[in-house]
Scaffold this active site. Structure first.
Site, PDB file in Angstrom:
ATOM      1  N   GLY A  14      23.189  26.666 -25.469  1.00 54.87           N
ATOM      2  CA  GLY A  14      22.862  27.893 -26.031  1.00 54.87           C
ATOM      3  C   GLY A  14      22.052  28.302 -27.338  1.00 54.87           C
ATOM      4  O   GLY A  14      21.200  27.256 -27.457  1.00 54.87           O
ATOM      5  N   LYS A  36      27.029  21.411 -20.488  1.00 60.54           N
ATOM      6  CA  LYS A  36      28.189  21.618 -19.466  1.00 60.54           C
ATOM      7  C   LYS A  36      27.820  21.853 -18.092  1.00 60.54           C
ATOM      8  O   LYS A  36      28.123  21.397 -17.048  1.00 60.54           O
ATOM      9  CB  LYS A  36      29.478  22.426 -20.209  1.00 60.54           C
ATOM     10  CG  LYS A  36      30.634  22.402 -19.242  1.00 60.54           C
ATOM     11  CD  LYS A  36      31.597  23.389 -19.943  1.00 60.54           C
ATOM     12  CE  LYS A  36      32.872  23.266 -19.496  1.00 60.54           C
ATOM     13  NZ  LYS A  36      33.894  24.154 -20.021  1.00 60.54           N
ATOM     14  N   ALA A  47      23.956  37.949 -24.646  1.00 57.80           N
ATOM     15  CA  ALA A  47      24.331  38.972 -25.882  1.00 57.80           C
ATOM     16  C   ALA A  47      23.267  40.033 -25.607  1.00 57.80           C
ATOM     17  O   ALA A  47      21.851  39.509 -25.561  1.00 57.80           O
ATOM     18  CB  ALA A  47      23.997  37.930 -26.953  1.00 57.80           C
ATOM     19  N   GLN A  48      23.629  41.141 -25.845  1.00 56.46           N
ATOM     20  CA  GLN A  48      22.922  42.297 -25.545  1.00 56.46           C
ATOM     21  C   GLN A  48      22.256  42.895 -26.719  1.00 56.46           C
ATOM     22  O   GLN A  48      21.044  43.330 -26.897  1.00 56.46           O
ATOM     23  CB  GLN A  48      23.272  43.192 -24.528  1.00 56.46           C
ATOM     24  CG  GLN A  48      23.660  42.722 -23.070  1.00 56.46           C
ATOM     25  CD  GLN A  48      24.493  43.583 -22.453  1.00 56.46           C
ATOM     26  OE1 GLN A  48      23.943  44.567 -21.742  1.00 56.46           O
ATOM     27  NE2 GLN A  48      25.930  43.419 -22.589  1.00 56.46           N
ATOM     28  N   GLY A  49      23.118  43.251 -27.617  1.00 55.12           N
ATOM     29  CA  GLY A  49      23.026  44.172 -28.557  1.00 55.12           C
ATOM     30  C   GLY A  49      21.852  43.765 -29.710  1.00 55.12           C
ATOM     31  O   GLY A  49      20.984  44.731 -29.834  1.00 55.12           O
ATOM     32  N   GLY A  50      21.409  42.673 -29.995  1.00 59.10           N
ATOM     33  CA  GLY A  50      20.689  42.435 -31.036  1.00 59.10           C
ATOM     34  C   GLY A  50      20.918  41.433 -32.165  1.00 59.10           C
ATOM     35  O   GLY A  50      21.591  40.747 -31.849  1.00 59.10           O
ATOM     36  N   ARG A 268      34.388  45.936 -35.951  1.00 64.19           N
ATOM     37  CA  ARG A 268      34.598  45.804 -34.375  1.00 64.19           C
ATOM     38  C   ARG A 268      36.112  45.627 -34.506  1.00 64.19           C
ATOM     39  O   ARG A 268      36.866  46.049 -33.535  1.00 64.19           O
ATOM     40  CB  ARG A 268      34.095  44.307 -33.967  1.00 64.19           C
ATOM     41  CG  ARG A 268      32.664  44.360 -33.341  1.00 64.19           C
ATOM     42  CD  ARG A 268      32.217  43.125 -32.883  1.00 64.19           C
ATOM     43  NE  ARG A 268      30.998  43.343 -32.044  1.00 64.19           N
ATOM     44  CZ  ARG A 268      30.449  42.315 -31.485  1.00 64.19           C
ATOM     45  NH1 ARG A 268      30.707  41.120 -31.751  1.00 64.19           N
ATOM     46  NH2 ARG A 268      29.461  42.764 -30.770  1.00 64.19           N
ATOM     47  N   GLU A 360      29.140  29.460 -32.381  1.00 67.97           N
ATOM     48  CA  GLU A 360      30.318  30.002 -32.186  1.00 67.97           C
ATOM     49  C   GLU A 360      31.569  28.904 -32.741  1.00 67.97           C
ATOM     50  O   GLU A 360      32.759  29.134 -32.895  1.00 67.97           O
ATOM     51  CB  GLU A 360      30.736  30.698 -30.835  1.00 67.97           C
ATOM     52  CG  GLU A 360      31.923  31.283 -30.685  1.00 67.97           C
ATOM     53  CD  GLU A 360      31.890  32.250 -29.396  1.00 67.97           C
ATOM     54  OE1 GLU A 360      32.942  32.571 -29.131  1.00 67.97           O
ATOM     55  OE2 GLU A 360      30.996  32.156 -28.747  1.00 67.97           O
ATOM     56  N   SER A 375      25.915  37.120 -34.555  1.00 62.22           N
ATOM     57  CA  SER A 375      26.043  35.695 -33.979  1.00 62.22           C
ATOM     58  C   SER A 375      24.720  35.147 -33.581  1.00 62.22           C
ATOM     59  O   SER A 375      24.571  33.877 -33.727  1.00 62.22           O
ATOM     60  CB  SER A 375      27.092  35.966 -32.614  1.00 62.22           C
ATOM     61  OG  SER A 375      26.128  36.614 -31.968  1.00 62.22           O
TER      62      SER A 375
END
Length: 396
Positions: A14, A36, A47-50, A268, A360, A375
């Site tokens: 990732g 993996k 991940a979309q937000g930014g 959140r 993570e 993140s």
């Protein structure tokens, strides 16, 4: 007997693992990455937000750090938080050097305010920021002599006289240092709870357990995060993480009576809890297949903002027969992120000598509650740190 030997072995492909690998390679190490599944199979790409970084005239790394501290309910490791926010601008410039083109306007970055933030500091590449970042990092890794072992999950890690020996799929690999960047366990936990999750099916947590069995320390491991806005309907959107930038651009949460019931730009955990409570108190709505939900009134988002910053979301919903700019959509929290994890120091080294962790799988940077946009930032900031430190230790 090992099949091959490297200075640094990275487990996971990732954003954090790729950042570590690229950084270690730049520091002169012989690097391998074992994943993996396929190299492109990861949560980061979803991940979309930014990604957050303090670039606004009214903002600063110190203000960013204060927002992280408050959102964590004062549980984060301040040493890690200060590194995260102070190195955020340089991480953005590094990503740009690798080819990431963040959305711009008026001669600067297009910045949005996200949940828990006191300033506009969220940078985006439309609503596919994670995809853009992981693609650029993977292109950089594959364009170098970094060795890759796809479809080679870590099954065993053992100390050797000169470092570590890892069994990854059919391969036995010796490495002086190891970087664990294998993500969290939310997909597995969601299945166990019979809940929906935003996570990739590979997010099952075995690597964390391997490290713990070797004696690595954990922190905040019970603190799993729900994404406040999971797609609840139509069925093809269930488990989809509706970008929180929908709320940054004007969408609000409504109950069955059409009433706002929470600060839609709150942290959140607070927003998720408010949705759970509203449904439990009988003011939620029900999806056609009987699942609980509330409304997210996306009709309040200006069309230009949606076209620039939410194109992927619009395409997905419209393909399912719903236009979010013309009708409210149904949403409910979904299991999303492992806030805690392996204890690390400021170089991302775990309590195991020569074993580093980033992304993570590591704990402390977010405490018990993570802000959105941090993140991907953590992946880049601490991935770079882990890779550099692992390379330097290996070559010492």
């Amino acid at each position: 007997m090992a099949d091959s030997s490297f200075d640094v072995l990275v487990i996971g492909s990732g954003a954090s693992g790729l950042a570590a690998a690229v950084s270690a390679h730049k520091a002169g190490a012989r690097v391998a990455v074992a994943s993996k599944g396929a190299l492109q199979s990861c949560n980061s790409a979803k991940a979309q937000g930014g990604i957050q970084a303090a670039f606004g005239d009214d903002d600063s790394p110190e203000q960013h750090a204060e927002d992280v501290w408050k959102s964590s309910h004062e549980t984060a490791d301040l040493r890690l938080v200060e590194i995260l926010t102070s190195e955020a601008p340089s991480a953005i410039h590094w990503l740009e050097e690798l080819g990431v083109a963040f959305t711009r306007e008026n001669g600067g970055y297009r910045l949005a305010r996200c949940g828990g933030a006191s300033r506009q500091r969220l940078l985006q590449v439309g609503d596919r920021t994670g995809h853009a970042i992981t693609t650029a990092l993977r292109d950089s890794a594959e364009g170098s002599d970094i060795h890759t072992f796809p479809k080679s999950p870590l099954a065993e890690l053992a100390r050797t006289e000169n470092g570590w020996r890892a069994r990854c799929g059919d391969h036995t690999i010796d490495a002086t240092t190891v970087v664990l960047a294998a993500g969290g366990r939310c997909y597995r936990v969601a299945e166990e709870r019979n809940e929906l999750s935003t996570n990739h099916p590979g997010a099952t947590g075995e690597v964390t357990q391997i490290a713990v069995d070797l004696g690595a320390e954990l922190r905040d491991f019970d603190a799993l995060q729900y994404h406040p806005n999971g797609g609840a309907w139509p069925q093809n959107m269930q488990g989809y993480s509706i970008p929180e930038t929908t709320r940054a651009y004007g969408a609000v949460l409504l109950n069955a009576d059409g009433e706002e019931f929470t600060d839609s730009l709150g942290p959140r955990d607070a927003v998720s809890r408010a949705i759970f409570d509203e449904v439990e108190q009988g003011r939620g709505v029900e999806t056609p297949d009987g699942r609980p939900a509330v409304y997210l009134d996306t009709t309040r988002i200006p069309e230009r903002d949606a076209d620039v910053s939410l194109p992927y979301m619009l395409r997905r919903y419209r393909a399912g027969g719903i236009d979010p700019l013309k009708e409210r959509i149904l949403t409910y929290p979904v299991l999303h992120y492992q806030n805690g994890g392996l204890v690390i120091d400021t170089d991302a080294q775990t309590t195991l000598e020569g074993v580093y962790a980033c992304g993570e799988i590591a704990g402390g940077t977010h405490g018990r509650n993570r802000m959105m946009g941090n993140s991907l930032l953590e992946c880049c900031v601490f991935g770079r740190r882990a890779g550099k430190a692992a390379a330097e230790k290996a070559k010492a």
